[in-house]
Design an enzyme around this catalytic site. Structure first.
Site: not given
Length: 155
Positions: A69-73
């Site tokens: 997924g995104s860098s928000g992980w």
């Protein structure tokens, strides 16, 4: 090693975040998504198609391929630390910036790229020692016959 062939097994990799912890393993071959994949308030996997859907990872050694997924992980796993629902340690195969950043901000011992391959040798329920300083994962007590496939993940 003992007669079961796994107790005492040492897997050697690269320590990413230092510290030593002993805890039960929670093993999955599925990467884990941070955004929409975990509930930070409960430390539970909420991604509907994930094999650990509904399973709590709080206080466990999370053994998995890595982040997806995104860098928000990393922010979602940092939130588990702030909520008190974080895993005890990470052991993952793939070294990615989001997984490493997640380990750093979660502040839990982390080992990556261990050999022999963690997903082939560790089982859910194994008691592990994760040494993020030396990059060593040790099976302290193995759970014979229990793995990630077909396991009963209920508490």
């Amino acid at each position: 090693m003992t007669i079961d062939g796994r107790t005492g097994l040492e897997l050697r990799g690269r320590g990413i975040v230092g510290g030593v912890v002993e805890a039960e393993a929670l093993v999955t071959r599925d990467p884990i998504s941070g955004f929409g994949g975990i509930d930070v308030a409960t430390g539970t996997v909420i991604e509907p198609r994930h094999e650990l859907f509904g399973v709590c990872f709080t206080g466990k050694v999370l053994v998995f391929p890595g982040a997806k997924g995104s860098s928000g992980w990393s922010g979602f796993f940092q939130s588990t630390r702030l909520e008190g629902t974080a895993p005890a340690a990470f052991v993952f195969d793939r070294l990615t910036t989001k997984a490493v950043l997640g380990a750093i901000v979660t502040r839990i011992p982390t080992v990556v790229g261990a050999a022999p391959a963690p997903l082939d040798h560790l089982r859910t329920g194994d008691l592990l020692r994760v040494d993020g300083d030396s990059g060593v994962v040790t099976v302290l007590k193995s759970t014979i016959g229990i793995g990630f496939q077909g396991s009963d993940f209920s508490e």
